[in-house]
Scaffold this active site. Sequence first.
Site, PDB file in Angstrom:
ATOM      1  N   LYS A   1     -19.242  25.852 -15.466  1.00 12.96           N
ATOM      2  CA  LYS A   1     -19.231  27.381 -15.600  1.00 12.96           C
ATOM      3  C   LYS A   1     -20.729  27.810 -15.221  1.00 12.96           C
ATOM      4  O   LYS A   1     -20.807  28.795 -14.521  1.00 12.96           O
ATOM      5  CB  LYS A   1     -19.238  27.559 -16.905  1.00 12.96           C
ATOM      6  CG  LYS A   1     -19.452  28.974 -17.544  1.00 12.96           C
ATOM      7  CD  LYS A   1     -19.313  28.945 -19.146  1.00 12.96           C
ATOM      8  CE  LYS A   1     -20.498  28.549 -20.022  1.00 12.96           C
ATOM      9  NZ  LYS A   1     -21.595  29.616 -20.018  1.00 12.96           N
ATOM     10  N   ASN A   2     -21.731  27.422 -15.567  1.00 15.92           N
ATOM     11  CA  ASN A   2     -23.118  27.872 -15.351  1.00 15.92           C
ATOM     12  C   ASN A   2     -23.369  27.823 -13.767  1.00 15.92           C
ATOM     13  O   ASN A   2     -24.550  28.487 -13.580  1.00 15.92           O
ATOM     14  CB  ASN A   2     -24.046  27.079 -16.151  1.00 15.92           C
ATOM     15  CG  ASN A   2     -24.033  27.420 -17.654  1.00 15.92           C
ATOM     16  OD1 ASN A   2     -23.224  28.117 -18.045  1.00 15.92           O
ATOM     17  ND2 ASN A   2     -24.762  26.585 -18.476  1.00 15.92           N
TER      18      ASN A   2
ATOM     19  N   ASP B   1     -27.722  22.270 -23.915  1.00 17.02           N
ATOM     20  CA  ASP B   1     -26.454  22.525 -24.181  1.00 17.02           C
ATOM     21  C   ASP B   1     -25.773  21.200 -24.621  1.00 17.02           C
ATOM     22  O   ASP B   1     -24.631  21.327 -24.889  1.00 17.02           O
ATOM     23  CB  ASP B   1     -25.739  22.758 -22.788  1.00 17.02           C
ATOM     24  CG  ASP B   1     -26.093  24.304 -22.389  1.00 17.02           C
ATOM     25  OD1 ASP B   1     -26.631  24.994 -23.253  1.00 17.02           O
ATOM     26  OD2 ASP B   1     -25.983  24.889 -21.264  1.00 17.02           O
TER      27      ASP B   1
ATOM     28  N   CYS C   1     -28.527  36.685 -29.373  1.00 19.09           N
ATOM     29  CA  CYS C   1     -27.093  36.156 -29.496  1.00 19.09           C
ATOM     30  C   CYS C   1     -27.364  34.986 -30.668  1.00 19.09           C
ATOM     31  O   CYS C   1     -28.389  34.816 -31.324  1.00 19.09           O
ATOM     32  CB  CYS C   1     -26.376  35.511 -28.283  1.00 19.09           C
ATOM     33  SG  CYS C   1     -27.231  34.139 -27.478  1.00 19.09           S
TER      34      CYS C   1
ATOM     35  N   ARG D   1     -14.688  29.971 -24.020  1.00 20.11           N
ATOM     36  CA  ARG D   1     -15.625  30.631 -23.051  1.00 20.11           C
ATOM     37  C   ARG D   1     -16.157  29.613 -22.037  1.00 20.11           C
ATOM     38  O   ARG D   1     -16.570  29.639 -20.849  1.00 20.11           O
ATOM     39  CB  ARG D   1     -16.890  30.947 -23.737  1.00 20.11           C
ATOM     40  CG  ARG D   1     -16.899  32.203 -24.397  1.00 20.11           C
ATOM     41  CD  ARG D   1     -17.999  32.952 -24.870  1.00 20.11           C
ATOM     42  NE  ARG D   1     -19.278  32.586 -23.988  1.00 20.11           N
ATOM     43  CZ  ARG D   1     -20.306  32.117 -24.176  1.00 20.11           C
ATOM     44  NH1 ARG D   1     -20.641  32.024 -25.576  1.00 20.11           N
ATOM     45  NH2 ARG D   1     -21.157  31.621 -23.368  1.00 20.11           N
TER      46      ARG D   1
ATOM     47  N   ARG E   1     -33.377  35.187 -26.743  1.00 17.99           N
ATOM     48  CA  ARG E   1     -33.153  35.356 -25.444  1.00 17.99           C
ATOM     49  C   ARG E   1     -33.391  36.654 -24.771  1.00 17.99           C
ATOM     50  O   ARG E   1     -32.345  37.422 -24.102  1.00 17.99           O
ATOM     51  CB  ARG E   1     -31.631  35.194 -25.351  1.00 17.99           C
ATOM     52  CG  ARG E   1     -31.343  33.784 -26.016  1.00 17.99           C
ATOM     53  CD  ARG E   1     -29.787  33.456 -25.694  1.00 17.99           C
ATOM     54  NE  ARG E   1     -29.553  32.662 -24.214  1.00 17.99           N
ATOM     55  CZ  ARG E   1     -28.472  32.386 -23.800  1.00 17.99           C
ATOM     56  NH1 ARG E   1     -27.305  32.320 -24.809  1.00 17.99           N
ATOM     57  NH2 ARG E   1     -28.236  31.845 -22.503  1.00 17.99           N
TER      58      ARG E   1
HETATM   59  C1  UD1 Z   1     -28.954  28.968 -18.993  1.00 21.75           C
HETATM   60  C2  UD1 Z   1     -27.508  28.484 -19.399  1.00 21.75           C
HETATM   61  C3  UD1 Z   1     -27.465  27.937 -20.735  1.00 21.75           C
HETATM   62  C4  UD1 Z   1     -28.541  26.913 -21.146  1.00 21.75           C
HETATM   63  C5  UD1 Z   1     -30.023  27.482 -20.796  1.00 21.75           C
HETATM   64  C6  UD1 Z   1     -31.077  26.743 -20.784  1.00 21.75           C
HETATM   65  C7  UD1 Z   1     -26.027  29.888 -17.964  1.00 21.75           C
HETATM   66  C8  UD1 Z   1     -25.180  30.892 -17.792  1.00 21.75           C
HETATM   67  N1  UD1 Z   1     -26.641  29.619 -18.945  1.00 21.75           N
HETATM   68  O1  UD1 Z   1     -29.209  30.100 -19.937  1.00 21.75           O
HETATM   69  O2  UD1 Z   1     -26.285  27.535 -21.221  1.00 21.75           O
HETATM   70  O3  UD1 Z   1     -28.676  26.667 -22.448  1.00 21.75           O
HETATM   71  O4  UD1 Z   1     -29.986  28.011 -19.376  1.00 21.75           O
HETATM   72  O5  UD1 Z   1     -30.798  25.286 -20.351  1.00 21.75           O
HETATM   73  O6  UD1 Z   1     -26.488  29.315 -16.973  1.00 21.75           O
HETATM   74  N2  UD1 Z   1     -36.504  33.104 -21.733  1.00 21.75           N
HETATM   75  C9  UD1 Z   1     -37.529  34.263 -21.944  1.00 21.75           C
HETATM   76  N3  UD1 Z   1     -37.658  35.328 -21.203  1.00 21.75           N
HETATM   77  C10 UD1 Z   1     -36.671  35.504 -20.228  1.00 21.75           C
HETATM   78  C11 UD1 Z   1     -35.845  34.439 -19.993  1.00 21.75           C
HETATM   79  C12 UD1 Z   1     -35.833  33.374 -20.842  1.00 21.75           C
HETATM   80  O7  UD1 Z   1     -38.248  34.077 -22.682  1.00 21.75           O
HETATM   81  O8  UD1 Z   1     -36.779  36.452 -19.497  1.00 21.75           O
HETATM   82  C13 UD1 Z   1     -36.483  32.219 -22.693  1.00 21.75           C
HETATM   83  C14 UD1 Z   1     -35.170  31.946 -23.309  1.00 21.75           C
HETATM   84  O9  UD1 Z   1     -35.320  32.804 -24.649  1.00 21.75           O
HETATM   85  C15 UD1 Z   1     -35.104  30.687 -23.682  1.00 21.75           C
HETATM   86  C16 UD1 Z   1     -35.753  29.819 -22.501  1.00 21.75           C
HETATM   87  O10 UD1 Z   1     -36.666  30.948 -21.952  1.00 21.75           O
HETATM   88  O11 UD1 Z   1     -36.062  30.171 -24.806  1.00 21.75           O
HETATM   89  C17 UD1 Z   1     -34.800  29.324 -21.456  1.00 21.75           C
HETATM   90  O12 UD1 Z   1     -33.845  30.218 -21.246  1.00 21.75           O
HETATM   91  P1  UD1 Z   1     -33.064  30.459 -19.913  1.00 21.75           P
HETATM   92  O13 UD1 Z   1     -33.373  29.005 -18.990  1.00 21.75           O
HETATM   93  O14 UD1 Z   1     -33.498  31.529 -19.161  1.00 21.75           O
HETATM   94  O15 UD1 Z   1     -31.480  30.389 -20.298  1.00 21.75           O
HETATM   95  P2  UD1 Z   1     -30.409  31.071 -19.525  1.00 21.75           P
HETATM   96  O16 UD1 Z   1     -30.509  31.307 -18.262  1.00 21.75           O
HETATM   97  O17 UD1 Z   1     -29.981  32.449 -20.138  1.00 21.75           O
END
Ligand code: UD1
Length: 424
Positions: A22-23, A306, A117, A398, A122
Amino acid sequence: MDKFIIEGGERLKGRVRISGSKNAALPLIAATILQKGSYAIGNVPRLRDVETMIRLLAMLGGKAEWTGDNTLAIDTGSLDNHVAPYEIVKEMRASVLVLGSLAGGLKKATVSYPGGCAIGERPINLHLQGLAALGCDIKIREGYVDVNAKKLRGGRVTFDTVTVGGTENIMMAAALAKGETVIENAAREPEVVDLARMLKRMGARIEGEGSEVVRIRGVEALAPCDYEVIPDRIEAGTFIVACGITRGNIVVENCNPLHLKAVIEKMKEAGMEIEESDSTVKAIMSRKRPISVDAKTIPHPGFPTDMQAQIMALMSVSKGVSAITETIFENRMMHVAELRRMGADIRVIGNTAIVKGVERLSGAKVMATDLRASASLIIAGLAAYGSTEVSRIYHIDRGYEKIEEKLKGLGAKIRRKKDEDLGA
Ligand code: UD1
């Protein structure tokens, strides 16, 4: 709302085939926005999140239709809208993955600013900082992020936190930016590497994907391509843990063991025998009670966040005491209260759960709060004494393709109860 009813106590055995990731699929679909044309993407899982991404693509003026069980034909020839509205982003946060491709492809993007969420705040500040470093002008107004990318050019992006989505967005925008982009402290997740591979097939010039420094030299134009999504490592890991808790014996097919190293190591520590081939993992627990192990979530190649909820379900019936620490998301322990309702002995101190293994969980009515928490409750239900009812399973739909059919194929007693059946 559908529920799962699980009669616990069956040992899982047999073979299970893992679906596409999915990701990985979500950013790959978003990448088709970069270059107008026709794409065929194979091994795409049929999931609610994927359907949401398809809907978003349609809103932007693209078309996507299933041409085989898991093949998606995408046509972005007439894609011309740059607005991802609130209605869709609130349904799926991963909609923000169109930020980078709209900025690269249409040189402008207007995307609803995602809220928090169930698992944490996030924010998307790092995505926006990265786009700004690439020359984009960014404004936030009326709940939307407005990106003007007319002056898109290469730049240096240093993330202070490893971000999967942020790395993906910047890679996509940078592919069509003038000059070179360097991403430092880039995410190394296999899904990021998969996106880089598809972009390269489209003609992008990318080096270093899978390492901490990714270099992208922008090109004038890309070309559409056909592509095959990698297997879902989290789905594979979930089945391996489910095998562990039921003390079963299964073969996980169509997975990539190299993507599962941290999970496999943890399961070996917990007493599981594992045999790997190129695309299968044989998981053997053979009636043995798992041993408690500690786990700490860390960006890839560390233990994945995850998989945290699932390993916690396993630890709740393991021999000994385990400490499970969540370092990625600030609120990813919602499953603890539900596992306790099934008899688990878990205490949370800060971001660490201390799990004292009990002999047996007992079936109960529990509620899924997010995608991976739902998986952990199903895993717990498979090993519990008696019947477990997991409600709000729209979360699981999902992210897990045909989970009940796959579990049934391994001998689990699980069925879906439709809303209309409930009063009967
Ligand atoms: C992706 C995955 C999710 C997984 C996560 C971490 C998808 C669709 N989802 O989510 O399943 O749990 O990676 O492996 O691929 N952060 C910030 N600022 C930002 C972006 C992120 O502070 O602009 C923080 C987030 O709050 C979190 C951490 O960075 O604490 C990691 O998040 P991130 O790797 O960005 O997760 P996603 O890409 O949303």
